[in-house]
Design a protein around this motif. Structure first.
Motif, mmCIF file in Angstrom:
data_model
loop_
_atom_site.group_PDB
_atom_site.id
_atom_site.type_symbol
_atom_site.label_atom_id
_atom_site.label_comp_id
_atom_site.label_asym_id
_atom_site.label_seq_id
_atom_site.Cartn_x
_atom_site.Cartn_y
_atom_site.Cartn_z
ATOM 1 N N GLY A 100 0.815 -1.209 0.000
ATOM 2 C CA GLY A 100 0.000 0.000 0.000
ATOM 3 C C GLY A 100 0.847 1.257 0.000
ATOM 4 O O GLY A 100 0.545 2.237 -0.698
ATOM 5 N N ALA A 101 1.942 1.240 0.770
ATOM 6 C CA ALA A 101 2.842 2.400 0.809
ATOM 7 C C ALA A 101 3.485 2.638 -0.552
ATOM 8 O O ALA A 101 3.710 3.794 -0.949
ATOM 9 N N VAL A 146 2.109 1.877 -3.547
ATOM 10 C CA VAL A 146 1.077 2.443 -4.427
ATOM 11 C C VAL A 146 0.929 3.939 -4.153
ATOM 12 O O VAL A 146 0.883 4.757 -5.078
ATOM 13 N N ASP A 147 0.876 4.319 -2.872
ATOM 14 C CA ASP A 147 0.760 5.733 -2.521
ATOM 15 C C ASP A 147 1.981 6.517 -2.995
ATOM 16 O O ASP A 147 1.858 7.656 -3.467
ATOM 17 N N HIS A 148 3.153 5.937 -2.868
ATOM 18 C CA HIS A 148 4.388 6.599 -3.302
ATOM 19 C C HIS A 148 4.377 6.858 -4.808
ATOM 20 O O HIS A 148 4.760 7.945 -5.262
ATOM 21 N N ILE A 201 1.786 7.228 -6.733
ATOM 22 C CA ILE A 201 0.796 8.259 -7.048
ATOM 23 C C ILE A 201 1.294 9.639 -6.623
ATOM 24 O O ILE A 201 1.223 10.603 -7.395
ATOM 25 N N ARG A 202 1.821 9.745 -5.416
ATOM 26 C CA ARG A 202 2.285 11.048 -4.921
ATOM 27 C C ARG A 202 3.447 11.598 -5.738
ATOM 28 O O ARG A 202 3.616 12.812 -5.861
ATOM 29 N N GLY A 221 -0.787 13.245 -9.403
ATOM 30 C CA GLY A 221 -1.178 12.449 -8.241
ATOM 31 C C GLY A 221 -1.626 13.230 -7.032
ATOM 32 O O GLY A 221 -2.116 12.634 -6.070
ATOM 33 N N ASN A 262 -11.598 10.548 -4.913
ATOM 34 C CA ASN A 262 -10.948 9.239 -4.839
ATOM 35 C C ASN A 262 -10.045 9.060 -6.046
ATOM 36 O O ASN A 262 -10.508 8.727 -7.138
ATOM 37 N N TYR A 322 -7.903 6.740 -6.663
ATOM 38 C CA TYR A 322 -7.848 5.359 -7.139
ATOM 39 C C TYR A 322 -9.008 5.065 -8.077
ATOM 40 O O TYR A 322 -8.830 4.448 -9.136
ATOM 41 N N TYR A 328 0.286 3.142 -12.254
ATOM 42 C CA TYR A 328 -0.485 2.577 -11.143
ATOM 43 C C TYR A 328 -0.839 1.116 -11.418
ATOM 44 O O TYR A 328 -0.629 0.233 -10.566
#
Length: 253
Positions: free
Chosen positions: A36-37, A39-41, A43-44, A49, A58, A60, A124
């Protein structure tokens, strides 16, 4: 995490731990250092993102809608096929299993100058696929060591994404089950309390009584060949990184 009636040693996988979950069983625990970390990385770190995405904010959901739109535009049978020439290797925080190598790092093959939302959506998707291939490699090691794995039960925040769950079913070539009662982690805590209080005779009895129905995600045969090829690319990227690290071990002066 896999349970077996007897201890099974798997290099790079934690355990076996006797009685850790259920009496008379042994637990083996393989894991990816960041999912999860990661995926967030991803996107950010992209220019598109930080803005949230669709009307409900949302990101995602918006990215998955973008993938569906792009697949229709390219007349593809599945959005999975959009990443044919984009590959992610997911060890951005080292490799916990099966290599147990904290020096492994992330890799991306297929980058260009595109900074659109489409490029973020594709990266993603490639990241979700890479995480699934990491799980596939762990499961392959466990199977070779003697574990009998026939299905995967997923819970937690990531399985709120249909794309994430279906990608794993397709990449693993195995049915995935997700609990319909959410949040399932809290339900598990309630099962422990029910067993400890004596409301149910054992944790296994509590789980059978309280677990509820599941949703089934069968693998889609039409994308099997695609994922088999991408998994081989995943393994080649892993070995290539090792060769690069070995080549740079020599003194540079």
């Amino acid at each position: 995490m896999a349970l077996s009636p007897g201890p099974i040693e798997v290099p790079g996988v934690w355990g076996p731990y006797g009685g850790a979950v259920l009496p008379s069983t042994y637990l083996a625990e393989g894991g990816i250092s960041a999912s999860g970390a990661l995926v967030d990385h991803i996107i950010r770190g992209h220019p598109c993102g930080g803005g949230g995405g669709g009307s409900d904010g949302n990101i995602y959901k918006r990215l998955e809608e973008c993938l569906e739109e792009e697949a229709r535009r390219e007349k593809l049978s599945s959005p999975s096929l959009l990443t044919r020439h984009l590959h992610v290797y997911p060890d951005f925080h080292g490799n916990r299993s099966p290599l147990a190598d904290s020096h492994m790092t992330g890799m991306v093959c297929g980058l260009n100058l595109d900074l659109s939302e489409r490029s973020l959506a594709l990266t993603y998707l490639a990241t979700l696929q890479a995480l699934a291939y990491g799980t596939r490699q762990i499961m392959a090691h466990m199977t070779r060591a003697g574990h009998a794995l026939t299905s995967v039960l997923m819970c937690g925040g990531l399985c709120a994404s249909d794309l994430y769950v279906q990608t794993h079913a397709d990449a693993l070539g195995m049915e995935v089950l997700t609990p319909q009662q959410q949040p399932s982690v809290l339900l598990g805590a309630a099962m422990l309390g029910a067993a400890a209080s004596g409301r149910h005779a054992s944790l296994e009895a509590a789980a059978r009584a309280m677990g509820g129905p599941v949703r089934r995600w069968p693998p889609r045969p039409e994308v099997k060949a695609f994922h088999d090829k991408k998994y081989q690319v995943f393994l080649e990227m892993q070995q290539h990184q090792k060769r690069c690290r070995e080549a740079m071990k020599a003194p540079l002066n």
